[in-house]
Write a protein that holds these residues in place. Structure first.
Motif, mmCIF file in Angstrom:
data_model
loop_
_atom_site.group_PDB
_atom_site.id
_atom_site.type_symbol
_atom_site.label_atom_id
_atom_site.label_comp_id
_atom_site.label_asym_id
_atom_site.label_seq_id
_atom_site.Cartn_x
_atom_site.Cartn_y
_atom_site.Cartn_z
ATOM 1 N N THR A 1 0.745 -1.130 -0.087
ATOM 2 C CA THR A 1 0.165 -0.165 0.107
ATOM 3 C C THR A 1 0.908 1.016 -0.225
ATOM 4 O O THR A 1 0.313 2.828 -0.592
ATOM 5 C CB THR A 1 -0.967 -0.116 1.208
ATOM 6 O OG1 THR A 1 -0.065 -0.389 2.695
ATOM 7 C CG2 THR A 1 -1.860 -1.424 1.035
ATOM 8 N N VAL A 2 2.022 1.267 0.695
ATOM 9 C CA VAL A 2 3.004 2.287 0.070
ATOM 10 C C VAL A 2 2.746 2.749 -1.552
ATOM 11 O O VAL A 2 3.175 3.795 -1.645
ATOM 12 C CB VAL A 2 4.382 1.981 1.129
ATOM 13 C CG1 VAL A 2 5.260 2.864 1.140
ATOM 14 C CG2 VAL A 2 4.200 2.001 2.891
ATOM 15 N N LEU A 3 3.888 1.742 -1.799
ATOM 16 C CA LEU A 3 3.535 1.407 -2.815
ATOM 17 C C LEU A 3 2.510 2.227 -4.193
ATOM 18 O O LEU A 3 2.810 3.275 -5.033
ATOM 19 C CB LEU A 3 3.711 0.376 -4.106
ATOM 20 C CG LEU A 3 4.434 0.428 -5.919
ATOM 21 C CD1 LEU A 3 5.679 0.879 -5.094
ATOM 22 C CD2 LEU A 3 4.375 -1.078 -5.422
ATOM 23 N N LEU A 4 1.278 1.925 -3.845
ATOM 24 C CA LEU A 4 0.332 2.345 -4.452
ATOM 25 C C LEU A 4 -0.622 3.795 -3.857
ATOM 26 O O LEU A 4 -0.733 4.132 -4.697
ATOM 27 C CB LEU A 4 -1.218 1.554 -4.180
ATOM 28 C CG LEU A 4 -1.623 0.136 -3.983
ATOM 29 C CD1 LEU A 4 -2.829 -0.317 -3.651
ATOM 30 C CD2 LEU A 4 -1.843 0.612 -6.254
ATOM 31 N N CYS A 5 0.322 4.026 -2.431
ATOM 32 C CA CYS A 5 -0.514 5.361 -2.108
ATOM 33 C C CYS A 5 0.333 6.188 -1.728
ATOM 34 O O CYS A 5 0.479 7.548 -0.890
ATOM 35 C CB CYS A 5 -1.594 4.977 -0.562
ATOM 36 S SG CYS A 5 -3.090 4.796 -1.075
ATOM 37 N N GLY A 6 1.866 5.873 -1.026
ATOM 38 C CA GLY A 6 3.257 6.753 -1.049
ATOM 39 C C GLY A 6 3.338 6.722 0.577
ATOM 40 O O GLY A 6 2.116 6.153 0.978
ATOM 41 N N HIS A 7 4.183 7.557 0.981
ATOM 42 C CA HIS A 7 4.740 7.437 2.165
ATOM 43 C C HIS A 7 4.224 8.491 3.837
ATOM 44 O O HIS A 7 3.561 9.340 2.784
ATOM 45 C CB HIS A 7 6.160 7.082 2.215
ATOM 46 C CG HIS A 7 7.335 6.623 3.391
ATOM 47 N ND1 HIS A 7 6.959 7.152 4.812
ATOM 48 C CD2 HIS A 7 7.602 5.724 3.023
ATOM 49 C CE1 HIS A 7 7.684 6.618 5.461
ATOM 50 N NE2 HIS A 7 8.354 5.193 4.777
ATOM 51 N N GLY B 1 0.659 10.180 -2.227
ATOM 52 C CA GLY B 1 0.501 9.921 -3.392
ATOM 53 C C GLY B 1 1.902 9.212 -3.346
ATOM 54 O O GLY B 1 3.123 9.599 -2.974
ATOM 55 N N PRO B 2 2.092 8.493 -4.984
ATOM 56 C CA PRO B 2 2.298 7.446 -4.395
ATOM 57 C C PRO B 2 4.062 8.082 -4.634
ATOM 58 O O PRO B 2 3.989 8.956 -5.676
ATOM 59 C CB PRO B 2 1.887 6.649 -5.798
ATOM 60 C CG PRO B 2 1.255 6.981 -6.646
ATOM 61 C CD PRO B 2 0.924 8.205 -5.227
#
Length: 299
Positions: A133-139, A151-152
């Motif tokens: 989900t970090v790849l999908l949505c960002g850190h 955001g990614p």
């Protein structure tokens, strides 16, 4: 039955002794539960190493926070299926992938992957889709209040991940159970609350494909919510516990069925049992006490 343990946010500390008393108690309780209720594998829901992941595949944290902690007889030889959380992304996720070659029980083949599972004594299958989900949505920094992922970092990689997920859900149409797991929550009443990016991208897919349940961590407690026919299992109590519920008004009315996060408790985790006729989710405190149990129907 097919059985497994789900544990998030378990990753010790960066300073000696590299574990918390809660992680040690949780590891012991998981061993007892695996012996009593069965566990074909452990699903590790991210934040495997606080606070900044690992440096490389030889990092001593693999031994200090993982191998030397989860040593109960009930966990011997039990494979772990691993995903990365935001704290893992603060370090070297590729090193965690590579560690799969060093440990017979650490399975992390790709940032996101699919497991086909057979339900013993039946012709039924289940599918477990493990997301990043970090790849999908960002850190995001786990310890900021209400810090949503920004955001990614790589929009093309996020888009490829989403396309993979859509294809996997289509391919799993015949499975009796479909489970999706990621680090960030879709719904949560606790400190981080719902993840807007997952509400937008993931929630419609979970509902459309009649996914049995979504499993996550990130918030440091245990929660069960139900919405749109999907069960939401939050198991983030492996190392820290936090009982604030600032996002109680941010989830659908009546969706929260269970919450546990007292700072005095020694941690907790979830156990899942998949049978042809039903899936049973049991939330346990790290004393072994059963906190909550819910039964989910096949698709």
């Amino acid at each position: 039955a097919l059985t497994f343990l789900a544990l998030g946010d378990w990753g010790g500390l960066p300073d000696p002794p590299f574990v918390t008393p809660r992680e040690v108690a949780t590891a012991a309780a998981m061993g007892h539960t695996a012996t009593e209720l069965g566990s074909d594998f452990v699903l590790a829901l991210g934040d495997n190493f606080y606070y900044e992941g690992v440096r490389d595949e030889w990092d001593p944290r693999f031994q200090d926070t993982f191998e030397r902690v989860f040593v109960s007889p009930g966990l011997r030889g039990v494979p772990w299926y691993v995903m990365a959380g935001n704290h893992d992304h603060a370090g070297n996720v590729t090193a965690q992938l590579r560690y799969s070659h060093h440990s017979p029980r650490w399975h992390f083949p790709h940032p996101y992957y699919s497991l086909r599972l057979h339900i013993p004594g039946s012709n039924s299958s289940a599918r477990l889709l493990v997301l990043d989900t970090v790849l999908l949505c960002g850190h995001t920094d786990d310890f900021g209040v209400g810090d949503d992922p920004g955001g990614p970092r790589d929009a093309a990689a996020a888009s490829a991940h989403l396309a993979w997920l859509r294809a996997q859900l289509e391919a799993a149409e015949g499975a009796r159970y479909v489970l999706v797991a990621g680090h960030y929550p879709v719904w949560s009443v606790a400190k981080h609350g719902p993840t807007p990016c997952l509400l937008r991208l993931l929630r419609p897919l979970l509902r459309r494909h009649r996914v049995t349940a979504y499993l996550c961590g990130h918030d440091h407690n245990l929660q069960y919510l139900e919405e749109g026919g999907v069960g939401y299992i939050l198991s983030g109590a492996g190392n820290f516990l936090e009982d604030s519920r600032p996002h109680e008004g941010s989830v659908p009315a009546g969706s929260l069925r269970f919450f546990f996060g007292p700072p005095s408790a020694p941690g907790g985790f979830a156990h899942l049992r998949l049978e042809p006729h039903a899936a049973t989710v049991t939330f346990l405190e790290s004393t072994g006490r059963v906190l909550h149990r819910v039964t989910l129907p096949p698709r």
